[in-house]
Design an enzyme around this catalytic site. Structure first.
Site, PDB file in Angstrom:
ATOM      1  N   GLY A 212      35.898   9.756 -61.878  1.00 48.87           N
ATOM      2  CA  GLY A 212      34.823   8.925 -61.363  1.00 48.87           C
ATOM      3  C   GLY A 212      33.866   8.512 -62.464  1.00 48.87           C
ATOM      4  O   GLY A 212      34.242   8.434 -63.639  1.00 48.87           O
ATOM      5  N   SER A 213      32.634   8.282 -62.091  1.00 42.59           N
ATOM      6  CA  SER A 213      31.636   7.793 -63.038  1.00 42.59           C
ATOM      7  C   SER A 213      31.144   8.910 -63.940  1.00 42.59           C
ATOM      8  O   SER A 213      31.319  10.108 -63.645  1.00 42.59           O
ATOM      9  CB  SER A 213      30.453   7.191 -62.286  1.00 42.59           C
TER      10      SER A 213
ATOM     11  N   GLU B  27      37.692  13.054 -65.746  1.00 48.18           N
ATOM     12  CA  GLU B  27      38.177  11.775 -66.284  1.00 48.18           C
ATOM     13  C   GLU B  27      37.166  10.739 -65.817  1.00 48.18           C
ATOM     14  O   GLU B  27      37.136  10.366 -64.656  1.00 48.18           O
ATOM     15  CB  GLU B  27      39.584  11.479 -65.769  1.00 48.18           C
TER      16      GLU B  27
ATOM     17  N   CYS C 261      38.855   2.160 -64.906  1.00 45.75           N
ATOM     18  CA  CYS C 261      38.194   2.892 -65.991  1.00 45.75           C
ATOM     19  C   CYS C 261      38.788   2.540 -67.343  1.00 45.75           C
ATOM     20  O   CYS C 261      38.071   2.488 -68.345  1.00 45.75           O
ATOM     21  CB  CYS C 261      38.282   4.398 -65.748  1.00 45.75           C
TER      22      CYS C 261
END
Length: 497
Positions: free
Chosen positions: A233-234, A255, A290
């Site tokens: 995620g962020s 990640e 991403c």
């Protein structure tokens, strides 16, 4: 891939805990990002007790699952994944509606999960492969067997953008290593992922694989009461996970986001094949990946050529609903993300940057959806947020450079280090520049998820994450070593003299 599927506002998914489906009184209404006010379906909203039950079920299943050999686990996992493609068209349509991305990308999303799962099973013979440290006469009078052991119960948390595919980068590795697992799909787009996970879980021993959906505030036990959390995620989300995990020293793999650089050298090959790759690397999933290129550095002599090529492709793009025929770019997933991308584009305009926007926004029942016109920002001031922050939307800065050294310096001048790429006709230059990029994964003459080697370790440096997924390294991330030392009497006696 079928062309039609009736949208199903009545679609509902539940929890799957300890081998049994479970409904909840509370549910999450899942919004359609392309159609204001439309609801795709409803997902179960787990209570803290539901979450505790999932952890308990995984704990109960762990000893017998861990006691199997990797080959035995792989056989059960192969049976569990068999037939997963039978409902892929429906899975893809559901994902497209709840996520917003085009149907084909959603279909590939589910396909990649199956590919990653089966690639993980090919590692079964390596899972328990240890080594022996021999006696060192006169120094170490023991031989030590170093082996691997699973961690216990793990939680896998996936994001909205490619949730099913991303799940495949860690879940099968965790299970193959001997762990039991709880999957937490994204609360804003949980339906398709829950469908897929439940079909797999139903074929595994009860409790080995569980899935819970719901509000984040009810999910704390998925971090504090387990042995490992794998989160995608962020950056801010990763920091929060790490903060919560620190209370119980729960291990983490993170990640996170990236501000990935694509570096086009003076001799870059700019034919249609390579330019199509570059375009996809920037604008696939409306920029919400991403590992997409987030900054494009181009040798000054090729700048106009690259800008013109991207502009030509953007002029041909069709912004629209993900399930509609001919749509090439869907909406952003959330109103908040749309607002952020609009803000950084406007900031660039206000600063006098050369901002070029393309395409037409859809109208009718799509008016007011999370749609944005894709944009290029040519040679912006490097302090603008469109350069310094991860856009996660359909806008890209194109930045000129004059020397190779300058390109490397600019590429590395960022908070993240997930991926990067080098575009050149010279294999030597590719390796020279690629080896200097501070990131976890580098492409040559390509960039993006479509060309990711699904066998290779994947993860970031700096604030792009901790740990690696995929490959044997991904299995090791869900194991710990065990060293068993045995005294060698002869070596010990020799040391006594």
């Amino acid at each position: 891939m079928t062309d039609t599927l009736s949208t199903a506002a009545e679609l509902r998914t539940g929890l799957f805990i300890g081998g049994e489906a479970r409904e909840t009184q509370d549910t999450l209404a899942i919004a359609d990002p392309g159609k204001p006010g439309a609801i795709v379906g409803h997902a179960a909203s787990a209570s803290p007790q539901d979450v505790a039950d999932a952890v308990a079920a995984a704990r109960t299943a762990y000893p017998s699952w861990a006691a199997l050999s990797p080959q035995e686990r792989a056989a059960k996992m192969a049976d569990a994944i068999a037939g997963i493609a039978d409902d892929r068209d429906t899975d893809a349509a559901v994902l497209s509606q709840e996520n917003g991305k085009i149907r084909f990308e959603s279909w590939v999303d589910a396909l990649v999960f199956e590919i990653r799962w089966n690639l993980a099973l090919m590692l079964a013979d390596e899972v328990d492969t240890g080594h022996t440290l021999p006696v060192v006469p006169g120094a170490i009078p023991v031989s030590t067997d170093v082996s691997y052991q699973p961690l216990g119960v793990v939680t896998v948390i996936v994001p909205f953008n490619w949730p099913i595919a991303i799940l495949g980068a860690s879940l099968p590795h965790a299970l193959l290593a001997g762990n039991t697992a709880i999957v937490k799909p994204p609360p804003s787009a949980p339906l398709a992922t829950t469908r897929v996970v439940q079909r797999v879980a139903e074929k595994l021993p009860p409790g080995v694989l569980n899935v819970v959906t719901g509000k984040d505030e009810n999910m704390g036990a998925l971090i504090t009461d387990v042995d490992k959390v794998c989160f995608t995620g962020s950056v801010n989300g990763g920091k929060r996970i790490m903060e919560i995990a620190s209370k119980t020293l729960t291990r983490v793999t993170l990640e996170l986001g990236g501000n990935d650089a694509a570096v086009l050298l003076e001799d870059a090959i700019l034919d249609d094949t390579h330019l199509d790759r570059l375009y996809a690397a920037i604008y696939d999933t409306t920029g919400q990946i991403c590992m997409n290129a987030k900054r494009v550095f181009v040798h000054r002599s090729r700048l106009d050529e690259v800008v013109a090529a991207l502009a030509q492709r953007l002029e041909q793009s069709k912004i629209g609903y993900g399930l509609d025929e001919g749509t090439t770019m869907g909406p952003l997933h959330s109103p908040a993300q749309k607002a952020f991308v609009e803000e950084i584009i406007q900031e660039a305009k206000d600063a006098g940057a050369d901002v070029r926007e393309y395409g037409e926004l859809p109208s009718g029942d799509l008016a007011g959806g999370n749609f944005l016109r894709p944009a290029i920002v040519v040679d912006p001031d490097p302090s603008l947020r469109v350069v310094t922050q991860e856009q996660f939307g359909p806008v890209i800065p194109i930045i000129p450079f004059d020397t190779e050294e300058e390109a490397v310096r600019l590429a590395n001048d960022t908070w993240g280090g997930l991926c990067g790429s080098v575009w050149t006709a010279s294999p030597e230059a590719a390796q020279r520049v690629g080896s200097q990029l501070v990131c976890g994964y580098v492409w040559i003459n390509d960039h993006g998820a479509t060309r990711l080697d699904l066998r290779a370790p994947f993860g970031g440096m700096k604030q792009s994450g901790i740990g690696r997924e995929q490959g044997i390294e991904g299995v090791r991330a869900f194991q710990d070593t065990r060293a068993i030392a045995t005294i060698d009497p002869e070596a010990l006696a020799a040391m006594a003299h």
